[in-house]
Design a protein around this motif. Structure first.
Motif, PDB file in Angstrom:
ATOM      1  N   GLN A   2      33.207  18.448   2.175  1.00 38.04           N
ATOM      2  CA  GLN A   2      34.303  19.142   1.530  1.00 38.04           C
ATOM      3  C   GLN A   2      35.096  18.133   0.722  1.00 38.04           C
ATOM      4  OE1 GLN A   2      36.732  21.627   3.916  1.00 38.04           O
ATOM      5  NE2 GLN A   2      35.039  22.693   4.890  1.00 38.04           N
ATOM      6  N   GLY A   3      35.682  18.596  -0.352  1.00 43.69           N
ATOM      7  CA  GLY A   3      36.474  17.709  -1.180  1.00 43.69           C
ATOM      8  C   GLY A   3      37.335  18.505  -2.129  1.00 43.69           C
ATOM      9  N   ASN A 152      29.152  18.698  -5.578  1.00 45.03           N
ATOM     10  CA  ASN A 152      29.114  18.377  -4.152  1.00 45.03           C
ATOM     11  C   ASN A 152      28.300  17.109  -3.904  1.00 45.03           C
ATOM     12  OD1 ASN A 152      29.773  19.281  -1.356  1.00 45.03           O
ATOM     13  ND2 ASN A 152      27.550  19.325  -1.165  1.00 45.03           N
ATOM     14  N   ARG A 153      27.200  16.938  -4.653  1.00 45.13           N
ATOM     15  CA  ARG A 153      26.381  15.728  -4.513  1.00 45.13           C
ATOM     16  C   ARG A 153      27.198  14.496  -4.893  1.00 45.13           C
ATOM     17  NH1 ARG A 153      24.041  12.007  -7.021  1.00 45.13           N
ATOM     18  NH2 ARG A 153      24.763  12.751  -9.058  1.00 45.13           N
ATOM     19  N   ILE A 154      27.985  14.616  -5.966  1.00 41.54           N
ATOM     20  CA  ILE A 154      28.829  13.491  -6.383  1.00 41.54           C
ATOM     21  C   ILE A 154      29.865  13.180  -5.315  1.00 41.54           C
ATOM     22  CG2 ILE A 154      30.566  12.762  -8.074  1.00 41.54           C
ATOM     23  CD1 ILE A 154      28.937  14.355 -10.172  1.00 41.54           C
ATOM     24  N   LEU A 155      30.483  14.212  -4.752  1.00 39.63           N
ATOM     25  CA  LEU A 155      31.449  13.998  -3.673  1.00 39.63           C
ATOM     26  C   LEU A 155      30.799  13.269  -2.499  1.00 39.63           C
ATOM     27  CD1 LEU A 155      33.316  17.430  -3.691  1.00 39.63           C
ATOM     28  CD2 LEU A 155      34.377  15.203  -4.110  1.00 39.63           C
ATOM     29  N   GLU A 156      29.591  13.674  -2.148  1.00 33.54           N
ATOM     30  CA  GLU A 156      28.901  13.060  -1.017  1.00 33.54           C
ATOM     31  C   GLU A 156      28.522  11.607  -1.290  1.00 33.54           C
ATOM     32  OE1 GLU A 156      25.665  15.778  -0.367  1.00 33.54           O
ATOM     33  OE2 GLU A 156      26.772  16.889   1.172  1.00 33.54           O
ATOM     34  N   SER A 157      28.382  11.253  -2.567  1.00 31.96           N
ATOM     35  CA  SER A 157      27.981   9.883  -2.919  1.00 31.96           C
ATOM     36  C   SER A 157      29.153   8.907  -2.877  1.00 31.96           C
ATOM     37  CB  SER A 157      27.361   9.857  -4.318  1.00 31.96           C
ATOM     38  OG  SER A 157      28.357  10.034  -5.322  1.00 31.96           O
ATOM     39  N   GLN A 193      39.779  23.414  -3.622  1.00 33.96           N
ATOM     40  CA  GLN A 193      38.978  22.875  -2.534  1.00 33.96           C
ATOM     41  C   GLN A 193      37.542  23.345  -2.747  1.00 33.96           C
ATOM     42  OE1 GLN A 193      40.776  21.140  -0.213  1.00 33.96           O
ATOM     43  NE2 GLN A 193      39.012  20.390   0.927  1.00 33.96           N
ATOM     44  N   LEU A 194      36.589  22.437  -2.630  1.00 34.45           N
ATOM     45  CA  LEU A 194      35.179  22.803  -2.706  1.00 34.45           C
ATOM     46  C   LEU A 194      34.628  22.872  -1.287  1.00 34.45           C
ATOM     47  CD1 LEU A 194      32.591  23.302  -4.402  1.00 34.45           C
ATOM     48  CD2 LEU A 194      32.180  20.836  -4.300  1.00 34.45           C
TER      49      LEU A 194
END
Length: 205
Positions: A2-3, A152-157, A193-194
């Motif tokens: 989440q971000g 979401n992939r960018i947030l996780e990175s 919020q994502l």
């Protein structure tokens, strides 16, 4: 993951000022440059320097908005209080405006590199044909999911001990796709919020 997503609509483009969609890859107007700088000042005041990445449409006015609004964030690696934390600028082709009018059709990599040499490495990551569209009905119906999964992939990175936050600089058509019924004026932003809903689909809320 989440971000938080700070969804930014680019500042005024020359095509907005002149009501002319035939201006190729329309840049910011003079007022748009001022709007972008004001956007950055207000954003820093409200959010400090907490963002870990800026993700931008590769259209000229979006890149110009990103660079004019957020130099402090992009240069935070040089700031002692940020302890060398590097902030990424990511150019993501799927954030470009949807229609294929000249004003909404991007430039070749060579043109972008000539205009924005300071971000040449990021430009090199784009597909050479990123700006070629299939028509005014593009993107496809599942485009929203594709964009949100990439964000979401960018947030996780991102490597951060706190909830990750990214700025996303895009256009009215994409904003309407990602956040229906939300109005973001030019040179403004809204924070979302994502997260995944009960059906495991990514949504902004």
């Amino acid at each position: 993951m989440q971000g938080r997503i700070h969804l930014v609509r680019h500042a005024e483009g020359l095509h907005n000022l002149r009501s002319d969609l035939n201006i190729p890859d329309a840049p910011l107007s003079q007022r748009g440059w001022y709007e972008a700088q004001e956007l950055g000042r207000r954003f820093i005041k409200d959010n400090s320097n907490v963002v870990c990445a800026i993700v931008s449409s590769p259209l000229r006015r979006a890149i110009q908005t990103s660079l004019a609004a957020f130099p402090r964030i992009l240069n935070s690696a040089l700031s002692p209080e940020d302890r060398g934390r590097a902030v990424k600028l990511v150019l993501y082709a799927n954030l470009q405006e949807i229609s294929d009018y000249p004003a909404n059709t991007g430039s070749s990599l060579s043109k972008l590199e000539n205009e924005f040499p300071e971000i040449a490495p990021q430009i090199h990551h784009l597909d050479p044909k990123w700006y070629i569209k299939s028509g005014s009905n593009s993107p496809l119906p599942d485009f929203k999911a594709v964009i949100l999964e990439e964000l979401n992939r960018i947030l996780e990175s991102l490597t951060t001990t706190e909830e990750p936050e990214i700025i996303v600089v895009t256009h009215q058509g994409i904003i309407s796709l990602l956040a229906p019924n939300v109005d973001i004026p030019m040179g403004q932003w809204k924070t979302f919020q994502l997260s995944r809903n009960g059906g495991e689909q990514l949504v902004l809320h």
